[in-house]
Design an enzyme around this catalytic site. Structure first.
Site, PDB file in Angstrom:
ATOM      1  N   LYS A  22      19.349-104.989 -50.863  1.00 23.09           N
ATOM      2  CA  LYS A  22      18.963-105.048 -49.447  1.00 23.09           C
ATOM      3  C   LYS A  22      19.220-106.362 -49.016  1.00 23.09           C
ATOM      4  O   LYS A  22      19.933-106.829 -48.116  1.00 23.09           O
ATOM      5  CB  LYS A  22      17.535-104.632 -49.230  1.00 23.09           C
ATOM      6  CG  LYS A  22      17.092-104.872 -47.853  1.00 23.09           C
ATOM      7  CD  LYS A  22      15.716-104.360 -47.564  1.00 23.09           C
ATOM      8  CE  LYS A  22      14.593-105.092 -48.112  1.00 23.09           C
ATOM      9  NZ  LYS A  22      14.278-106.428 -47.213  1.00 23.09           N
ATOM     10  N   ASN A  23      18.540-107.535 -49.820  1.00 20.66           N
ATOM     11  CA  ASN A  23      18.635-108.883 -49.274  1.00 20.66           C
ATOM     12  C   ASN A  23      19.883-109.483 -49.837  1.00 20.66           C
ATOM     13  O   ASN A  23      19.816-110.699 -49.367  1.00 20.66           O
ATOM     14  CB  ASN A  23      17.289-109.563 -49.831  1.00 20.66           C
ATOM     15  CG  ASN A  23      16.085-109.038 -49.482  1.00 20.66           C
ATOM     16  OD1 ASN A  23      16.031-108.479 -48.395  1.00 20.66           O
ATOM     17  ND2 ASN A  23      14.884-109.514 -50.073  1.00 20.66           N
ATOM     18  N   CYS A 115       4.457-110.679 -38.601  1.00 15.19           N
ATOM     19  CA  CYS A 115       4.903-109.524 -39.586  1.00 15.19           C
ATOM     20  C   CYS A 115       3.429-109.193 -40.411  1.00 15.19           C
ATOM     21  O   CYS A 115       2.688-110.096 -40.567  1.00 15.19           O
ATOM     22  CB  CYS A 115       5.903-109.998 -40.523  1.00 15.19           C
ATOM     23  SG  CYS A 115       6.142-109.282 -42.030  1.00 15.19           S
ATOM     24  N   ARG A 120       5.409-115.922 -40.895  1.00 17.43           N
ATOM     25  CA  ARG A 120       6.933-115.960 -41.012  1.00 17.43           C
ATOM     26  C   ARG A 120       7.766-116.662 -39.919  1.00 17.43           C
ATOM     27  O   ARG A 120       8.461-116.105 -39.372  1.00 17.43           O
ATOM     28  CB  ARG A 120       7.476-114.574 -41.536  1.00 17.43           C
ATOM     29  CG  ARG A 120       6.869-113.989 -42.625  1.00 17.43           C
ATOM     30  CD  ARG A 120       7.516-112.768 -42.828  1.00 17.43           C
ATOM     31  NE  ARG A 120       8.581-112.842 -43.648  1.00 17.43           N
ATOM     32  CZ  ARG A 120       9.301-111.808 -43.984  1.00 17.43           C
ATOM     33  NH1 ARG A 120       8.725-110.604 -43.771  1.00 17.43           N
ATOM     34  NH2 ARG A 120      10.581-111.631 -44.463  1.00 17.43           N
ATOM     35  N   ASP A 304       8.560-110.670 -54.120  1.00 15.68           N
ATOM     36  CA  ASP A 304       8.706-109.402 -53.725  1.00 15.68           C
ATOM     37  C   ASP A 304       8.431-108.198 -54.828  1.00 15.68           C
ATOM     38  O   ASP A 304       8.283-107.058 -54.772  1.00 15.68           O
ATOM     39  CB  ASP A 304      10.084-109.164 -53.329  1.00 15.68           C
ATOM     40  CG  ASP A 304      10.704-109.663 -52.157  1.00 15.68           C
ATOM     41  OD1 ASP A 304      11.728-109.823 -51.813  1.00 15.68           O
ATOM     42  OD2 ASP A 304       9.566-110.080 -51.439  1.00 15.68           O
ATOM     43  N   ARG A 396      12.608 -98.649 -46.059  1.00 17.58           N
ATOM     44  CA  ARG A 396      13.287 -99.845 -45.385  1.00 17.58           C
ATOM     45  C   ARG A 396      14.054-100.609 -46.689  1.00 17.58           C
ATOM     46  O   ARG A 396      15.073-101.058 -46.348  1.00 17.58           O
ATOM     47  CB  ARG A 396      12.307-100.831 -44.958  1.00 17.58           C
ATOM     48  CG  ARG A 396      11.752-100.375 -43.900  1.00 17.58           C
ATOM     49  CD  ARG A 396      10.908-101.765 -43.013  1.00 17.58           C
ATOM     50  NE  ARG A 396      11.847-102.864 -42.919  1.00 17.58           N
ATOM     51  CZ  ARG A 396      11.307-103.962 -42.272  1.00 17.58           C
ATOM     52  NH1 ARG A 396      10.120-104.144 -42.046  1.00 17.58           N
ATOM     53  NH2 ARG A 396      12.418-104.903 -42.030  1.00 17.58           N
TER      54      ARG A 396
HETATM   55  C1  EPZ Z   1      13.265-113.498 -47.676  1.00 18.48           C
HETATM   56  O1  EPZ Z   1      12.619-113.616 -46.640  1.00 18.48           O
HETATM   57  C2  EPZ Z   1      13.408-111.833 -47.979  1.00 18.48           C
HETATM   58  N1  EPZ Z   1      13.811-111.050 -46.849  1.00 18.48           N
HETATM   59  C3  EPZ Z   1      11.887-111.585 -48.188  1.00 18.48           C
HETATM   60  O2  EPZ Z   1      12.161-110.034 -48.761  1.00 18.48           O
HETATM   61  C4  EPZ Z   1      11.382-112.373 -49.394  1.00 18.48           C
HETATM   62  O3  EPZ Z   1       9.960-111.938 -49.658  1.00 18.48           O
HETATM   63  C5  EPZ Z   1      11.308-113.810 -48.871  1.00 18.48           C
HETATM   64  O4  EPZ Z   1      12.728-114.273 -48.670  1.00 18.48           O
HETATM   65  C6  EPZ Z   1      10.980-114.733 -50.175  1.00 18.48           C
HETATM   66  O5  EPZ Z   1      11.444-114.508 -51.336  1.00 18.48           O
HETATM   67  C7  EPZ Z   1      15.433-111.221 -46.979  1.00 18.48           C
HETATM   68  O6  EPZ Z   1      16.109-111.902 -47.559  1.00 18.48           O
HETATM   69  C8  EPZ Z   1      16.074-110.256 -45.718  1.00 18.48           C
HETATM   70  P1  EPZ Z   1      11.652-117.401 -46.511  1.00 18.48           P
HETATM   71  P2  EPZ Z   1      12.531-114.918 -45.816  1.00 18.48           P
HETATM   72  O7  EPZ Z   1      12.134-117.951 -45.488  1.00 18.48           O
HETATM   73  O8  EPZ Z   1      13.911-115.509 -45.889  1.00 18.48           O
HETATM   74  C9  EPZ Z   1       7.875-119.897 -44.495  1.00 18.48           C
HETATM   75  C10 EPZ Z   1      11.608-107.886 -49.001  1.00 18.48           C
HETATM   76  O9  EPZ Z   1      10.305-107.415 -49.308  1.00 18.48           O
HETATM   77  N2  EPZ Z   1       9.006-120.320 -43.658  1.00 18.48           N
HETATM   78  O10 EPZ Z   1      12.152-117.668 -48.012  1.00 18.48           O
HETATM   79  O11 EPZ Z   1      12.076-114.605 -44.305  1.00 18.48           O
HETATM   80  C11 EPZ Z   1       7.691-118.615 -44.596  1.00 18.48           C
HETATM   81  O12 EPZ Z   1       6.549-118.282 -43.513  1.00 18.48           O
HETATM   82  C12 EPZ Z   1      11.420-109.187 -48.082  1.00 18.48           C
HETATM   83  O13 EPZ Z   1      12.552-107.496 -49.270  1.00 18.48           O
HETATM   84  C13 EPZ Z   1       8.590-121.325 -42.542  1.00 18.48           C
HETATM   85  O14 EPZ Z   1       7.445-121.743 -42.444  1.00 18.48           O
HETATM   86  O15 EPZ Z   1      11.443-115.582 -46.396  1.00 18.48           O
HETATM   87  C14 EPZ Z   1       7.257-118.338 -45.959  1.00 18.48           C
HETATM   88  O16 EPZ Z   1       5.999-118.531 -46.193  1.00 18.48           O
HETATM   89  C15 EPZ Z   1       9.815-109.627 -47.493  1.00 18.48           C
HETATM   90  N3  EPZ Z   1       9.441-121.461 -41.599  1.00 18.48           N
HETATM   91  C16 EPZ Z   1       8.156-119.138 -46.757  1.00 18.48           C
HETATM   92  O17 EPZ Z   1       8.538-120.074 -45.859  1.00 18.48           O
HETATM   93  C17 EPZ Z   1      10.610-121.163 -41.668  1.00 18.48           C
HETATM   94  O18 EPZ Z   1      11.437-121.553 -40.818  1.00 18.48           O
HETATM   95  C18 EPZ Z   1       9.317-118.565 -47.563  1.00 18.48           C
HETATM   96  O19 EPZ Z   1       9.955-117.737 -46.559  1.00 18.48           O
HETATM   97  C19 EPZ Z   1      11.088-120.256 -42.740  1.00 18.48           C
HETATM   98  C20 EPZ Z   1      10.256-119.850 -43.765  1.00 18.48           C
END
Ligand code: EPZ
Length: 417
Positions: A22-23, A115, A120, A304, A396
């Protein structure tokens, strides 16, 4: 709404093929906005999020065949907007921002909003795009972006962000000059996106390392068919299913290298493994040993997989300490696991799981994607019947999980609520 009805206590046995990731497919779909022609993706799972992304791209004017292979043509894209009613259901929609401003120099994308698992924000996506020369205003809940041109630059990401890295990498492919992304995410899905972009003629080095260098090109080439990598989180979830049910299964069409940390951690619980080129055989121990885990960006233990691992630790012989270091609210599964008899206490981002002798089936409710997987796993092991409601959360990110588990001997059926 559907629910899953599980009659627990049956050890899983047999072989199951892992679906596409998915990701990985979601950023690949966004990348189709970077250049015209028919993009064709193979090994695409049937997931709600993918159908949502198809709806989003169609609303922008893309032509799509949302099946296997998944085909997308963005020649006629004219509406450069990702509306709130779609983005709020799937935050990965923000991945259209980077490619849109890169190719069309304009984009209006709804802020994703909160979320279940955390705030996020996308501040790092925005900061990076501004560094590339994009003018961004946040108005009425939307990111309004426009640019005369994108100019390559050095971007340091304060936090490791998977979709942030992906958004900026896509935008940089069409910038003038060279962009360096420092502290980039190293997830296999980032590498898969980089590999696809390179088939389109993008000049990218270092994907999978903390420093990714992108040399901008004027335009990208006509696409050719691309096979999406297997889903390492679905694979990990199935391995835990073997461990929690006292079973022995083989997962095929996977990439063991993407599972190293998960397998090491499961070995700590006493599970044993045989590892092939594209398969992994997992065997449950007589007694599950407790093990501590802290979630980290790849190659650390994936956030995850945290909820699924917690389900296993509920039945371990001992106490395990689980620390969620990526998201601030990713313990929504705990109160539901307690309904099955789990002994878990939470202190901030740390959960202390005291293993119990058995779990007893009950009615539980899914709250988010990986929490729902955790409840299904616990239900497979619990004595009696467990009903998991609101499985649209599960749909999802898992392609007919109940069918995969039934094929391994589980007694699990989907019924209308
Ligand atoms: C990706 O989400 C995945 N989704 C998530 O999978 C996964 O849990 C996550 O990466 C971490 O591995 C997809 O790839 C579609 P991040 P993403 O930006 O990119 C903070 C699942 O279950 N952050 O790596 O949204 C954020 O709040 C889903 O399949 C900021 O503060 O995650 C988090 O605490 C859930 N500012 C941390 O960084 C930003 O601009 C990591 O988030 C971006 C992120």
């Amino acid at each position: 709404m559907d629910k899953l009805v599980i009659s627990g206590g049956r050890p899983l046995k047999g072989e199951i093929s892992v679906s596409g990731a998915k990701n990985a497919i979601l950023p690949l779909m966004a990348a189709s906005l970077l250049t015209g022609g028919w993009h064709q993706f193979e090994n695409v799972p049937q997931l709600r999020d993918i159908r949502t992304f198809c709806t989003l791209l169609e609303s922008m004017g893309a032509d799509i065949r949302c099946e296997e292979p998944l085909c997308i043509n963005t020649d006629n894209v004219s509406r450069l907007e990702a509306p709130y009613d779609l983005v709020k259901t799937m935050r990965a929609s923000v991945l259209v921002l980077g490619p849109m401003v890169a190719r069309f120099k304009k984009a209006r994308v709804s802020l994703p909003g909160g979320c279940a698992i955390g705030a996020r924000p996308i501040n790092l996506h925005i900061k990076g795009l501004e560094a590339l020369g994009v003018n961004i205003e946040l108005r009425h809940g939307y990111v309004e972006a426009k640019a005369k041109r994108l100019t390559g630059t050095h971007i340091y990401l304060d936090l490791v962000t998977v979709t942030g890295t992906e958004n900026l990498m896509m935008a940089a492919t069409l910038a003038e000059g060279t962009t360096v992304l420092e502290n980039a995410a190293k997830e296999p899905e980032v590498v898969d996106l980089a590999n696809y972009l390179k088939t389109l003629g993008a000049k990218i080095k270092g994907a999978g390392t903390p420093i990714i260098t992108i040399e901008g090109v004027k335009e990208l080439n006509t696409p050719s068919p691309y096979r999406v990598i297997p889903d390492r989180i679905e694979a990990g979830t199935l391995l835990v299913a073997a461990g929690i049910t006292g079973g022995e299964i083989t997962i095929t069409n996977c990439i063991p290298a993407h599972l190293e940390t998960v397998i090491h951690k499961l070995q700590e619980t006493g599970m044993t493994f045989e590892i092939g080129e594209n398969w992994v055989k997992a065997k449950s121990p007589e007694i599950i040993s407790s093990a501590d885990v802290k979630t980290l960006p790849f190659p650390g233990f994936p956030t995850d997989m945290q909820a699924q691992f917690m389900a296993l630790m509920c039945l371990a012989d001992g106490v395990s300490v689980i620390t969620e270091q990526i998201f601030e609210n990713r313990f929504m599964h705990v109160s539901e696991l307690r309904r099955l008899g789990a002994d878990i206490s939470i202190d901030g981002r740390t959960a202390v799981v005291k293993g119990v002798k058995e779990l007893l089936g009950a009615k539980v409710m899914a709250t988010d994607l990986r929490a729902s997987a955790s409840l299904v796993l616990a239900g497979l092991a619990a004595k009696g019947t467990t009903e998991v409601s609101r499985v649209y959360h599960l749909d999802r990110g898992y392609d007919r999980l109940e069918k995969k588990l039934s094929a391994l001997g589980a007694n699990i059926v989907r019924v209308k609520e």
